[in-house]
Design an enzyme around this catalytic site. Sequence first.
Site: not given
Length: 191
Positions: A89, A134, A146
Amino acid sequence: MLNLILFGPPGAGKGTQSEQLIDAYNLKHISTGDLLRAERKAGTELGIKANEYIAKGELVPDEVVVGMVRNFMKEHSSSKGFIFDGFPRTTPQAEALDNLLSEFGAKIDIVLGLEVIVDELVKRLLLRGETSGRADDQSEETIRNRFKEYQTKTLPLMDYYTKKNSYVGVNGMGEIDHIQSSLREEINKVL
Ligand code: ADP
């Protein structure tokens, strides 16, 4: 060995598509998100620390995830190859992965980028949050964060892999099976 990266923003469908690909090509699935959640569930120090970042929608420090991936690869060193899902990432993670694979005499064969528009991604994540439990899928603020992390830290990897001639974009909208076929078509070209 066949080593591939499923690339794309949160909610692009990397996990869903990985499940079918591991069976079809007999590969091991490495999802750093899953590994981090397993650590949290087991109550390890790493898991508890990592959860502070996950809850805010921030990336976990590189050395933590790279260490986890290294351990996983060593444990499964006889595998025919790996599907990396949600990793790398960041650029340092991508460089670390290149080094790790070279220890196996291997490399990344293809990077498959699942392309999905942002509105659809937010919808999918909120829907997943209703059933997955989640917490990071239940707050729109965390989801937006995010995406911000993805834009600034992860998206540059598209260029990193394009320069290595390994990036292929695939339309990630539409039927799951249809997307799976598109992915296999691209993988079969590099087999
Ligand atoms: P999604 O792709 O939907 O964001 P993941 O399960 O891949 O879901 O990741 C959940 C969270 O775990 C991320 O928001 C981040 O905090 C952390 N994480 C997962 N993989 C990495 C990674 N390679 N580097 C840093 N943080 C990571």
